[in-house]
Structure formats: structure tokens, C-alpha cells
Design a protein around this motif. Structure first.
Motif, PDB file in Angstrom:
ATOM      1  N   ILE A  40       0.835  -1.205   0.000  1.00  0.00           N
ATOM      2  CA  ILE A  40       0.000   0.000   0.000  1.00  0.00           C
ATOM      3  C   ILE A  40       0.870   1.255   0.000  1.00  0.00           C
ATOM      4  CG2 ILE A  40      -1.662   1.333   1.369  1.00  0.00           C
ATOM      5  CD1 ILE A  40      -2.843  -1.402   2.245  1.00  0.00           C
ATOM      6  N   ALA A  41       1.946   1.245   0.767  1.00  0.00           N
ATOM      7  CA  ALA A  41       2.856   2.393   0.807  1.00  0.00           C
ATOM      8  C   ALA A  41       3.512   2.628  -0.551  1.00  0.00           C
ATOM      9  CB  ALA A  41       3.922   2.185   1.888  1.00  0.00           C
ATOM     10  N   LEU A  42       3.944   1.568  -1.210  1.00  0.00           N
ATOM     11  CA  LEU A  42       4.573   1.707  -2.529  1.00  0.00           C
ATOM     12  C   LEU A  42       3.579   2.236  -3.555  1.00  0.00           C
ATOM     13  CD1 LEU A  42       6.781  -1.501  -2.662  1.00  0.00           C
ATOM     14  CD2 LEU A  42       7.541   0.872  -2.432  1.00  0.00           C
ATOM     15  N   GLU A  43       2.348   1.787  -3.484  1.00  0.00           N
ATOM     16  CA  GLU A  43       1.328   2.299  -4.389  1.00  0.00           C
ATOM     17  C   GLU A  43       1.066   3.772  -4.108  1.00  0.00           C
ATOM     18  OE1 GLU A  43      -3.140   1.217  -5.986  1.00  0.00           O
ATOM     19  OE2 GLU A  43      -2.153  -0.105  -4.541  1.00  0.00           O
ATOM     20  N   GLY A  44       1.055   4.144  -2.843  1.00  0.00           N
ATOM     21  CA  GLY A  44       0.867   5.543  -2.483  1.00  0.00           C
ATOM     22  C   GLY A  44       1.972   6.431  -3.005  1.00  0.00           C
ATOM     23  N   VAL A  45       3.195   5.934  -2.990  1.00  0.00           N
ATOM     24  CA  VAL A  45       4.326   6.699  -3.536  1.00  0.00           C
ATOM     25  C   VAL A  45       4.101   6.979  -5.017  1.00  0.00           C
ATOM     26  CG1 VAL A  45       6.771   6.539  -4.151  1.00  0.00           C
ATOM     27  CG2 VAL A  45       6.026   5.953  -1.847  1.00  0.00           C
ATOM     28  N   LEU A  46       3.617   5.979  -5.752  1.00  0.00           N
ATOM     29  CA  LEU A  46       3.363   6.183  -7.183  1.00  0.00           C
ATOM     30  C   LEU A  46       2.286   7.240  -7.408  1.00  0.00           C
ATOM     31  CD1 LEU A  46       3.484   2.541  -8.568  1.00  0.00           C
ATOM     32  CD2 LEU A  46       5.186   4.345  -8.835  1.00  0.00           C
ATOM     33  N   TYR A  47       1.190   7.170  -6.633  1.00  0.00           N
ATOM     34  CA  TYR A  47       0.121   8.163  -6.772  1.00  0.00           C
ATOM     35  C   TYR A  47       0.622   9.561  -6.418  1.00  0.00           C
ATOM     36  CZ  TYR A  47      -3.358   4.436  -7.203  1.00  0.00           C
ATOM     37  OH  TYR A  47      -4.084   3.358  -7.615  1.00  0.00           O
ATOM     38  N   ALA A  48       1.437   9.675  -5.392  1.00  0.00           N
ATOM     39  CA  ALA A  48       1.939  10.976  -4.959  1.00  0.00           C
ATOM     40  C   ALA A  48       2.958  11.547  -5.940  1.00  0.00           C
ATOM     41  CB  ALA A  48       2.562  10.860  -3.568  1.00  0.00           C
ATOM     42  N   ALA A  49       3.833  10.712  -6.465  1.00  0.00           N
ATOM     43  CA  ALA A  49       4.916  11.191  -7.330  1.00  0.00           C
ATOM     44  C   ALA A  49       4.476  11.385  -8.778  1.00  0.00           C
ATOM     45  CB  ALA A  49       6.091  10.212  -7.267  1.00  0.00           C
ATOM     46  N   PHE A  50       3.567  10.534  -9.256  1.00  0.00           N
ATOM     47  CA  PHE A  50       3.185  10.565 -10.672  1.00  0.00           C
ATOM     48  C   PHE A  50       1.666  10.473 -10.848  1.00  0.00           C
ATOM     49  CE2 PHE A  50       7.196   8.176 -10.175  1.00  0.00           C
ATOM     50  CZ  PHE A  50       8.065   9.061 -10.791  1.00  0.00           C
ATOM     51  N   PRO A  51       0.900  11.450 -10.370  1.00  0.00           N
ATOM     52  CA  PRO A  51      -0.560  11.326 -10.434  1.00  0.00           C
ATOM     53  C   PRO A  51      -1.114  11.260 -11.864  1.00  0.00           C
ATOM     54  CG  PRO A  51       0.066  13.519  -9.701  1.00  0.00           C
ATOM     55  CD  PRO A  51       1.311  12.699  -9.745  1.00  0.00           C
ATOM     56  N   GLY A  52      -0.565  12.053 -12.765  1.00  0.00           N
ATOM     57  CA  GLY A  52      -1.057  12.065 -14.152  1.00  0.00           C
ATOM     58  C   GLY A  52      -0.831  10.743 -14.863  1.00  0.00           C
ATOM     59  N   PRO A  53       0.416  10.252 -14.899  1.00  0.00           N
ATOM     60  CA  PRO A  53       0.653   8.970 -15.560  1.00  0.00           C
ATOM     61  C   PRO A  53      -0.118   7.802 -14.930  1.00  0.00           C
ATOM     62  CG  PRO A  53       2.712  10.143 -15.323  1.00  0.00           C
ATOM     63  CD  PRO A  53       1.678  10.922 -14.564  1.00  0.00           C
ATOM     64  N   VAL A  54      -0.271   7.824 -13.610  1.00  0.00           N
ATOM     65  CA  VAL A  54      -1.030   6.753 -12.959  1.00  0.00           C
ATOM     66  C   VAL A  54      -2.491   6.818 -13.399  1.00  0.00           C
ATOM     67  CG1 VAL A  54      -1.884   5.883 -10.754  1.00  0.00           C
ATOM     68  CG2 VAL A  54       0.509   6.498 -10.992  1.00  0.00           C
ATOM     69  N   ARG A  55      -3.056   8.013 -13.477  1.00  0.00           N
ATOM     70  CA  ARG A  55      -4.447   8.174 -13.910  1.00  0.00           C
ATOM     71  C   ARG A  55      -4.619   7.653 -15.336  1.00  0.00           C
ATOM     72  NH1 ARG A  55      -5.332  13.202 -12.698  1.00  0.00           N
ATOM     73  NH2 ARG A  55      -6.513  12.750 -10.836  1.00  0.00           N
ATOM     74  N   ARG A  56      -3.673   8.014 -16.216  1.00  0.00           N
ATOM     75  CA  ARG A  56      -3.763   7.539 -17.602  1.00  0.00           C
ATOM     76  C   ARG A  56      -3.624   6.026 -17.678  1.00  0.00           C
ATOM     77  NH1 ARG A  56      -0.977  12.295 -18.213  1.00  0.00           N
ATOM     78  NH2 ARG A  56       1.065  11.306 -18.324  1.00  0.00           N
ATOM     79  N   ALA A  57      -2.737   5.463 -16.869  1.00  0.00           N
ATOM     80  CA  ALA A  57      -2.571   4.006 -16.868  1.00  0.00           C
ATOM     81  C   ALA A  57      -3.837   3.309 -16.391  1.00  0.00           C
ATOM     82  CB  ALA A  57      -1.386   3.619 -15.986  1.00  0.00           C
ATOM     83  N   LEU A  58      -4.463   3.854 -15.350  1.00  0.00           N
ATOM     84  CA  LEU A  58      -5.691   3.244 -14.838  1.00  0.00           C
ATOM     85  C   LEU A  58      -6.836   3.377 -15.838  1.00  0.00           C
ATOM     86  CD1 LEU A  58      -5.552   4.298 -11.076  1.00  0.00           C
ATOM     87  CD2 LEU A  58      -5.129   2.039 -12.059  1.00  0.00           C
ATOM     88  N   MET A  59      -6.901   4.488 -16.540  1.00  0.00           N
ATOM     89  CA  MET A  59      -7.956   4.668 -17.538  1.00  0.00           C
ATOM     90  C   MET A  59      -7.766   3.718 -18.710  1.00  0.00           C
ATOM     91  SD  MET A  59      -8.384   8.811 -17.377  1.00  0.00           S
ATOM     92  CE  MET A  59      -9.500   8.886 -18.759  1.00  0.00           C
ATOM     93  N   SER A  60      -6.521   3.412 -19.046  1.00  0.00           N
ATOM     94  CA  SER A  60      -6.267   2.502 -20.163  1.00  0.00           C
ATOM     95  C   SER A  60      -6.634   1.054 -19.814  1.00  0.00           C
ATOM     96  CB  SER A  60      -4.805   2.581 -20.597  1.00  0.00           C
ATOM     97  OG  SER A  60      -3.962   2.004 -19.633  1.00  0.00           O
ATOM     98  N   LEU A  61      -6.770   0.753 -18.528  1.00  0.00           N
ATOM     99  CA  LEU A  61      -7.176  -0.608 -18.139  1.00  0.00           C
ATOM    100  C   LEU A  61      -8.566  -0.950 -18.665  1.00  0.00           C
ATOM    101  CD1 LEU A  61      -5.937  -0.937 -14.445  1.00  0.00           C
ATOM    102  CD2 LEU A  61      -5.092  -2.145 -16.450  1.00  0.00           C
ATOM    103  N   ALA A  62      -9.427   0.048 -18.814  1.00  0.00           N
ATOM    104  CA  ALA A  62     -10.785  -0.195 -19.311  1.00  0.00           C
ATOM    105  C   ALA A  62     -10.777  -0.710 -20.744  1.00  0.00           C
ATOM    106  CB  ALA A  62     -11.614   1.078 -19.212  1.00  0.00           C
ATOM    107  N   GLU A  63      -9.707  -0.431 -21.478  1.00  0.00           N
ATOM    108  CA  GLU A  63      -9.617  -0.833 -22.879  1.00  0.00           C
ATOM    109  C   GLU A  63      -9.015  -2.225 -23.059  1.00  0.00           C
ATOM    110  OE1 GLU A  63      -7.396   2.270 -24.727  1.00  0.00           O
ATOM    111  OE2 GLU A  63      -8.796   3.818 -24.079  1.00  0.00           O
TER     112      GLU A  63
END
Length: 61
Positions: free
Chosen positions: A12-35
Motif C-alpha cells: 500500500i505504501a509503494l502504491e501511495g508513492v506512485l500516486y503521490a509522485a506521478f498522479p497524471g501517468p497513474v491516472r492515464r494508466a488506470l484509464m487505459s485498463l478499461a480498454e
């Protein structure tokens, strides 16, 4: 049980680091999961599961 909770907390901590450091790329990656098809997503999940089990086995072995 303590080790399991420690591992979960670390994940959970490692995932939080990704969200905190790279919010835009993480959002785009999560949105691409729908495809991605369910089968490809399932295969990716199984590959991640196998890699995780292997790493734990390697470290703990």
C-alpha cells in the motif's frame, strides 16, 4: 500474520508513492485498463502473481 500485514502495508505504501509522485501517468494508466480485454488483464494478473510468489520464494528460500 505479522509478516502478512507488514507486506500488505508495504504494498500500500509503494502504491501511495506512485500516486503521490506521478498522479497524471497513474491516472492515464488506470484509464487505459478499461480498454484491455478481460483475458489479457487476467493473464497479466497471473503473471504478476507468479512473479510475486517467485520473489518471495527467492528471498525467503
Amino acid at each position: 500474520m505479522t509478516e502478512l500485514l507488514s507486506a500488505l502495508g508495504l504494498a500500500i505504501a509503494l502504491e501511495g508513492v506512485l500516486y503521490a509522485a506521478f498522479p497524471g501517468p497513474v491516472r492515464r494508466a488506470l484509464m487505459s485498463l478499461a480498454e484491455i480485454s478481460d483475458q489479457k488483464l487476467r493473464m497479466g494478473g497471473l503473471a504478476a502473481l507468479a512473479l510475486g510468489v517467485f520473489l518471495v520464494w527467492l528471498v525467503r528460500g
